[in-house]
Every structure is written in C-alpha cells, then in structure tokens.
Design a protein around this motif. Structure first.
Motif, mmCIF file in Angstrom:
data_model
loop_
_atom_site.group_PDB
_atom_site.id
_atom_site.type_symbol
_atom_site.label_atom_id
_atom_site.label_comp_id
_atom_site.label_asym_id
_atom_site.label_seq_id
_atom_site.Cartn_x
_atom_site.Cartn_y
_atom_site.Cartn_z
ATOM 1 N N UNK A 132 0.883 -1.094 0.181
ATOM 2 C CA UNK A 132 -0.192 -0.108 0.326
ATOM 3 C C UNK A 132 1.033 1.258 0.088
ATOM 4 N N UNK A 133 1.971 1.298 1.384
ATOM 5 C CA UNK A 133 2.577 2.622 0.734
ATOM 6 C C UNK A 133 3.305 2.472 -0.481
ATOM 7 N N UNK A 134 4.056 1.989 -0.975
ATOM 8 C CA UNK A 134 4.659 2.303 -1.899
ATOM 9 C C UNK A 134 4.345 2.363 -3.106
ATOM 10 N N UNK A 135 3.097 1.542 -3.433
ATOM 11 C CA UNK A 135 2.274 1.850 -4.535
ATOM 12 C C UNK A 135 1.786 3.455 -4.254
ATOM 13 N N UNK A 136 1.156 4.066 -3.610
ATOM 14 C CA UNK A 136 0.740 5.503 -3.221
ATOM 15 C C UNK A 136 2.339 6.028 -3.271
ATOM 16 N N UNK A 137 2.844 5.998 -2.342
ATOM 17 C CA UNK A 137 4.124 6.741 -2.723
ATOM 18 C C UNK A 137 4.297 7.285 -4.539
ATOM 19 N N UNK A 138 4.178 5.889 -5.255
ATOM 20 C CA UNK A 138 4.226 6.682 -6.690
ATOM 21 C C UNK A 138 3.411 7.136 -7.633
ATOM 22 N N UNK A 139 1.532 6.742 -6.757
ATOM 23 C CA UNK A 139 0.603 7.083 -7.405
ATOM 24 C C UNK A 139 0.698 9.184 -7.219
ATOM 25 N N UNK A 140 1.174 9.716 -5.952
ATOM 26 C CA UNK A 140 1.039 10.805 -5.283
ATOM 27 C C UNK A 140 2.667 11.254 -5.524
ATOM 28 N N UNK A 141 3.735 10.410 -5.762
ATOM 29 C CA UNK A 141 4.626 11.084 -6.884
ATOM 30 C C UNK A 141 4.471 11.818 -7.674
ATOM 31 N N UNK A 142 4.140 11.470 -8.509
ATOM 32 C CA UNK A 142 3.940 11.857 -9.822
ATOM 33 C C UNK A 142 3.785 13.730 -9.707
ATOM 34 N N UNK A 143 2.953 13.716 -8.174
ATOM 35 C CA UNK A 143 2.343 15.298 -8.263
ATOM 36 C C UNK A 143 3.543 15.401 -6.968
ATOM 37 N N UNK A 144 3.940 15.334 -6.403
ATOM 38 C CA UNK A 144 4.694 15.888 -4.699
ATOM 39 C C UNK A 144 5.958 16.060 -5.634
ATOM 40 N N UNK A 145 6.840 14.995 -6.493
ATOM 41 C CA UNK A 145 7.724 14.787 -6.887
ATOM 42 C C UNK A 145 8.099 16.527 -7.470
ATOM 43 N N UNK A 146 7.632 16.792 -8.680
ATOM 44 C CA UNK A 146 7.579 17.995 -9.576
ATOM 45 C C UNK A 146 7.664 18.856 -8.544
ATOM 46 N N UNK A 147 6.792 18.650 -7.493
ATOM 47 C CA UNK A 147 6.592 19.977 -7.118
ATOM 48 C C UNK A 147 7.541 20.383 -5.329
ATOM 49 N N UNK A 148 8.261 19.702 -4.581
ATOM 50 C CA UNK A 148 9.017 19.254 -3.776
ATOM 51 C C UNK A 148 10.425 19.491 -4.366
ATOM 52 N N UNK A 149 10.585 19.421 -6.066
ATOM 53 C CA UNK A 149 11.753 19.506 -6.680
ATOM 54 C C UNK A 149 11.816 21.281 -7.109
ATOM 55 N N UNK A 150 10.382 22.003 -7.374
ATOM 56 C CA UNK A 150 10.381 23.550 -7.695
ATOM 57 C C UNK A 150 10.974 23.973 -6.097
ATOM 58 N N UNK A 151 10.440 23.478 -4.935
ATOM 59 C CA UNK A 151 10.972 23.701 -4.013
ATOM 60 C C UNK A 151 12.693 24.344 -3.247
ATOM 61 N N UNK A 152 12.726 23.117 -3.207
ATOM 62 C CA UNK A 152 14.085 22.466 -3.271
ATOM 63 C C UNK A 152 15.436 23.394 -3.398
ATOM 64 N N UNK A 153 15.331 23.342 -5.381
ATOM 65 C CA UNK A 153 15.329 24.389 -6.287
ATOM 66 C C UNK A 153 15.433 25.519 -5.928
ATOM 67 N N UNK A 154 14.095 26.113 -5.896
ATOM 68 C CA UNK A 154 13.789 28.269 -4.856
ATOM 69 C C UNK A 154 14.480 28.044 -4.180
ATOM 70 N N UNK A 155 15.242 27.293 -2.652
ATOM 71 C CA UNK A 155 15.650 27.209 -2.425
ATOM 72 C C UNK A 155 17.212 27.605 -1.699
#
Length: 332
Positions: A132-155
């Motif tokens: 459950x956790x690994x599957x959910x991580x990948x599903x939500x990762x498609x949205x979270x990964x670019x958003x978090x990358x944006x935050x880190x790159x901006x920081x």
C-alpha cells in the motif's frame, strides 16, 4: 551470501559504456529523444491500467505507518539532501552544480515499489503495508516530486530549472497517460495482470533507452571532462551514507512509536528506498534537453545499486530476527 550484478545492472552499465564510446548524435539522437518521450508516456499508461483502485486506497486502516513512511520519503529525505546541493554554501567542493541537482532530485523521488515489497517479503515483514505505501508513494509521487523539486531548487537559489514547462510536461506525459490508462483498466487490467513479466521487461527497456539517450547527450556536452573519477567515487560513498542514515532513522522512529518488528521492516525498506523505475522516466520529462542530464541522474543510478545490495543483507537479518521473535518462549 554472494552478490553478483544482475542482468539489468549489467545492461545499465553497458548503456553508459556504449554512450561513452558511441553516443547517439544528430538525427539518431533526436529520434531517440522522441522515442523516449513516447515510451515514457506508454509506461505510465500501462501502470495506470495495471494499478487497481483497491491498491490505491487499501491499507488506510494502518494510517500511522503510512504517514511515517510518507514523512520519511517526502519530508526527511529532501531536507537532508538540501544542504549538499551544488548551489548551496554547504555543498562539498568536489560536487558540480548538476550533480548537486541530481541529489536534490534523488531526495524528492517516491519509494521503489518492487524492491521495497520484495525485501519486506524476504524479511517476513508487513507485506500488505509495504504494498500500500509503496504504491501510494508512486501514485502521489507524480504530483509531489516536481512540486518538492521546485521548492528545493528555489531554496537552493538555482534559476536553471524551467518550472512551468516541467509541470506542463508532467501533466501531459505522465499524469494524463496514467489517468487514461486507469480509466481503461476494465479492458486492459486482466491482460496486464496475466502478463506482468512483459510489463517488467518493458519497464527495463524504457529505462535502458533513457540511460543511453541521456548519457549520449551528456557525453557530447563534456560529461566525463566535467566529472572526474574522484566525484564518481565520492558520489557512491555519499549514497551509501544517505541510505545508512535513513535506515537508522527509520528504525529509530518505528521503535519510538512502538510498532511491531514486522512493521519496522516495512518502514525501513519503504522509507529509505528511491525508485529508479519512476525516477528516470520523470527525469526524462523534467530535465529534457538539459546538457547535464547524465550527471543529474547519476545519484539515482548509484543509490539504486547501493540499496539493492545493502537491502538484501538487511532483509536476511530481519528475517532471522523476526523468526527468532516467534519462537516458543520469545516475545514479539
């Protein structure tokens, strides 16, 4: 236990070697780039069709465990890699900016599905929670990964990342094919379920194509001239250190919250692993045309090999420990 590189690892190393000595350039390189874009879209289409809705929502009753794994994957990991970014004042002197960007990207990736579940199963841990956790991580990762990358790159103060274009490509090349594939699951789900080996082979072919195309582009842009052997060795050592840190921290948090040993195995493996299968296709979209692409994906490739080897050793230790805890007279 004896460890030998598996066939896929050898294939990836072969792709890097082939790109180093015989890179795809000109028209061939452009055709490979187009083929890679189509292949990635199809990859997420098939994954959308193969993933059942039950897999997405299953296991919600064990919400404390899933929150901990998600916090490790998308919270603690990104914060730890932020200072070592090549644009940061705390970055090692040997780390080029593109390699630092690669570590930032590594930090925001979702958990590895297959290896997380496989090692949890080998350890006799909580497999349903891992699934459950690994599957959910990948599903939500498609949205979270670019958003978090944006935050880190901006920081980190880097202005080289085209945010708007990357988000548009994520929607069109990843989320849209995934949603269409999931909508067509009633027609394709049965076939894909009966032919999981074909999906696994397609995943590997897409990753090989991305690696060869990426390193071809980067070799032409002077990858090996800009990345000395010392940086490669230190990258591997840094990946080992990161994996050890997160496995230790995951174990500490699990014991602090009073989870079982089976839960601990699931958290350690799901919370510390990063997905090469999702990471490279998403990188193909996020960093399309970037001259330092090969350097950006190097941390993902190194971390993947490290987590495979160390994970196998640790899974066997958990298996023995869990077996001992279930012996008559032993408490859980």
């Amino acid at each position: 236990m004896k460890f030998r590189p598996d066939t896929f690892t050898i294939m990836l190393l072969g792709a890097v070697a082939l790109a180093s000595f015989l890179p795809a350039t000109g028209v061939v390189g452009e055709l490979l780039a187009v083929a890679g874009t189509v292949a990635v879209a199809l990859l997420f289409f098939f994954h959308g069709a193969a993933l059942s809705r039950q897999q997405i929502v299953d296991g919600a009753s064990h919400w404390r465990l899933h929150i901990l794994i998600t916090a490790l994957t998308f919270g603690f990991f990104p914060l730890v890699v932020l200072p070592i970014n090549g644009m940061s004042n705390f970055a090692p002197s040997w780390m080029p900016p593109d390699l630092g960007l690669g570590f930032l990207y590594l930090g925001v990736l979702p958990s590895a599905v297959s290896s997380s579940i496989a090692y949890t199963a080998l350890a006799r841990g909580n497999v349903p929670a891992a699934i459950c956790s690994a599957a959910a991580s990948n599903v939500f990762g498609m949205m979270l990964t670019p958003f978090l990358l944006l935050l880190l790159v901006s920081s980190a103060g880097s202005g080289d990342f085209a945010v708007g274009e990357a988000l548009k490509d994520i929607v069109l090349q990843l989320l849209l094919p995934f949603a269409v594939g999931h909508a067509m699951r009633p027609m394709l789900g049965g076939f894909l379920g009966r032919n999981e080996h074909l999906m696994a082979r397609y995943d590997k072919c897409v990753i090989w194509l991305i690696v060869y195309s990426a390193f071809s582009h980067s070799v032409e842009s002077g990858l090996w001239q800009n990345l000395p052997l010392k940086a490669i060795v230190l990258t591997i050592l840094l990946c080992i250190g990161l994996l050890a840190l997160f496995m230790f921290f995951a174990r500490f948090m699990v014991r602090r919250f009073g989870f079982s040993l089976e839960d601990e195995a699931a958290v350690v493996f799901c919370g510390s692993k990063k997905s090469l299968a999702s990471g490279l296709p998403m990188a193909k979209v996020l960093f399309s045309g970037h001259p330092g692409f090969g350097m950006i994906v190097l941390p993902i490739m190194c971390y993947n090999q490290v987590q495979v080897i160390i994970g196998a050793i640790l899974a066997q230790k958990y298996r023995d420990k869990i077996a001992e805890s279930k012996l008559p007279g032993e408490s859980q």
